[in-house]
Design a protein around this motif. Structure first.
Motif, mmCIF file in Angstrom:
data_model
loop_
_atom_site.group_PDB
_atom_site.id
_atom_site.type_symbol
_atom_site.label_atom_id
_atom_site.label_comp_id
_atom_site.label_asym_id
_atom_site.label_seq_id
_atom_site.Cartn_x
_atom_site.Cartn_y
_atom_site.Cartn_z
ATOM 1 N N ILE A 88 0.825 -1.216 0.000
ATOM 2 C CA ILE A 88 0.000 0.000 0.000
ATOM 3 C C ILE A 88 0.858 1.265 0.000
ATOM 4 C CG2 ILE A 88 -1.715 1.329 1.304
ATOM 5 C CD1 ILE A 88 -2.966 -1.300 2.169
ATOM 6 N N PRO A 89 1.875 1.396 0.874
ATOM 7 C CA PRO A 89 2.727 2.596 0.802
ATOM 8 C C PRO A 89 3.442 2.756 -0.528
ATOM 9 C CG PRO A 89 3.060 1.450 2.889
ATOM 10 C CD PRO A 89 2.231 0.559 2.029
ATOM 11 N N VAL A 90 3.871 1.639 -1.124
ATOM 12 C CA VAL A 90 4.562 1.710 -2.416
ATOM 13 C C VAL A 90 3.603 2.196 -3.504
ATOM 14 C CG1 VAL A 90 5.650 0.343 -4.225
ATOM 15 C CG2 VAL A 90 6.303 -0.009 -1.848
ATOM 16 N N VAL A 91 2.375 1.686 -3.490
ATOM 17 C CA VAL A 91 1.375 2.110 -4.485
ATOM 18 C C VAL A 91 1.067 3.593 -4.315
ATOM 19 C CG1 VAL A 91 -1.025 1.844 -5.214
ATOM 20 C CG2 VAL A 91 0.367 -0.178 -4.742
ATOM 21 N N PHE A 134 4.048 5.677 -5.545
ATOM 22 C CA PHE A 134 4.110 5.715 -7.012
ATOM 23 C C PHE A 134 3.007 6.606 -7.582
ATOM 24 C CE2 PHE A 134 2.702 4.097 -11.143
ATOM 25 C CZ PHE A 134 3.891 4.169 -11.860
ATOM 26 N N THR A 135 1.789 6.492 -7.014
ATOM 27 C CA THR A 135 0.643 7.235 -7.542
ATOM 28 C C THR A 135 0.751 8.727 -7.260
ATOM 29 O OG1 THR A 135 -0.751 5.280 -7.187
ATOM 30 C CG2 THR A 135 -1.876 7.400 -7.535
ATOM 31 N N LEU A 136 1.196 9.095 -6.053
ATOM 32 C CA LEU A 136 1.186 10.496 -5.633
ATOM 33 C C LEU A 136 2.520 11.207 -5.834
ATOM 34 C CD1 LEU A 136 -0.850 10.096 -2.314
ATOM 35 C CD2 LEU A 136 -1.699 10.715 -4.582
ATOM 36 N N ALA A 137 3.590 10.468 -6.107
ATOM 37 C CA ALA A 137 4.917 11.091 -6.246
ATOM 38 C C ALA A 137 5.531 10.837 -7.620
ATOM 39 C CB ALA A 137 5.848 10.598 -5.143
ATOM 40 N N TYR A 138 5.787 9.572 -7.935
ATOM 41 C CA TYR A 138 6.521 9.255 -9.153
ATOM 42 C C TYR A 138 5.685 9.486 -10.410
ATOM 43 C CZ TYR A 138 9.867 7.121 -5.973
ATOM 44 O OH TYR A 138 10.777 6.921 -4.979
ATOM 45 N N LEU A 139 4.409 9.102 -10.383
ATOM 46 C CA LEU A 139 3.560 9.274 -11.564
ATOM 47 C C LEU A 139 3.364 10.756 -11.926
ATOM 48 C CD1 LEU A 139 1.897 7.882 -13.737
ATOM 49 C CD2 LEU A 139 -0.073 7.910 -12.174
#
Length: 291
Positions: A21-24, A27-32
């Motif tokens: 969950i933290p990784v998702v 990725f969704t809120l930072a890397y994407l």
């Protein structure tokens, strides 16, 4: 479900489950968003259209060739110069308060207090301070310096000096605490040995304090680069970027949400990101060299 699995296998499944969950979210809120920012920086997207055209490096060319956008880098020089003044004042007070001084804790609190205030609140405080017939004008008249009264936030020649002065007052406390902590780590026996050799306070500062905190001073200078280019809250609240006070971040926000040029604004955000990355790399390089 887990009965036929070994303890190590069960442990791995639990760790992966809790980490997923933290990784998702990361990725969704930072890397994407960062990936999309790079993608949009090569387009002329207006922020709401479903289609956009790729324009290559035209947005980056505009940033560095169009005077309207490149002038914001000149404004950043005021804040960068103010960083030197700010650090000099912070180092001065940190050095004095590192010795035995009356009401030392009181002065520490007074110097650090502005950094605890919200940037919006400070913007409104200095908006009242610099306005015509405001606090500064009243003080100048009271001490017989009324002839020096200016349109502090109206004159394009001095508006950035006024805003940089407000930034000095706000952030000086942070540097003060950093310098004070570094100076406090110097052993007292070193000062005692220096006093036995006849060293005064200036000699102690020059030959003991300054060499001992050289790394901290270098790091603050590097951070001043990214801080100068990312100035936003105080100039935005006080002037909104008018009269030649437009900073890089204000220009980026205006370009994105006022003129709906999300492609160009994304390119400006990418430029800011690379400036911060370069400053971080210089910071790490200095640390490595000192080690």
């Amino acid at each position: 479900m887990f009965k036929n699995l070994s303890y190590k296998a069960q442990r791995k499944i639990i760790i992966i489950s809790f980490s997923l969950i933290p990784v998702v979210l990361l990725f969704t809120l930072a890397y994407l968003p960062v990936f999309n920012m790079f993608k949009y920086s090569f387009t002329n997207w207006n922020g709401y259209s479903k289609s956009f055209d790729y324009v290559g490096f035209d947005n980056y060319k505009t940033i560095f060739t169009d005077p309207k956008y490149f002038s914001v880098f000149k404004v950043s020089l005021y804040y960068f110069a103010a960083s030197f003044v700010q650090m000099a004042i912070a180092l001065y007070f940190a050095t004095i308060l590192s010795f035995n001084v009356k009401f030392k804790n009181f002065f520490k609190g007074v110097l650090f207090f502005p950094y605890l205030l919200n940037g919006v609140a400070i913007g409104f405080i200095f908006l009242f301070f610099f306005r015509p017939d405001g606090t500064l004008d009243t003080i100048l008249r009271a001490v017989g310096l009324g002839d020096f009264i200016q349109g502090w936030l109206l004159n394009p020649k001095i508006i950035n000096v006024s805003l940089a002065g407000a930034a000095i007052w706000r952030y000086m406390g942070f540097n003060f605490i950093i310098f004070l902590g570094a100076i406090s780590s110097i052993g007292k026996d070193i000062y005692e040995a220096a006093e036995i050799d006849g060293a005064n306070r200036w000699h102690q500062f020059r030959h003991i304090i300054l060499p001992s905190i050289k790394q901290i001073v270098q790091l603050n200078l590097i951070l001043a680069i990214s801080g100068a280019i990312s100035a936003f809250d105080i100039p935005y609240i006080m002037t909104g970027g008018s009269n030649g006070s437009n900073t890089f971040v204000i220009q980026t926000v205006t370009t994105a949400f006022k003129y709906n040029k999300l492609g160009l604004a994304s390119a400006m955000a990418v430029v800011l990101l690379f400036i911060v990355i370069i400053a971080t790399m210089l910071q790490r390089l200095l640390i490595k060299e000192d080690k």
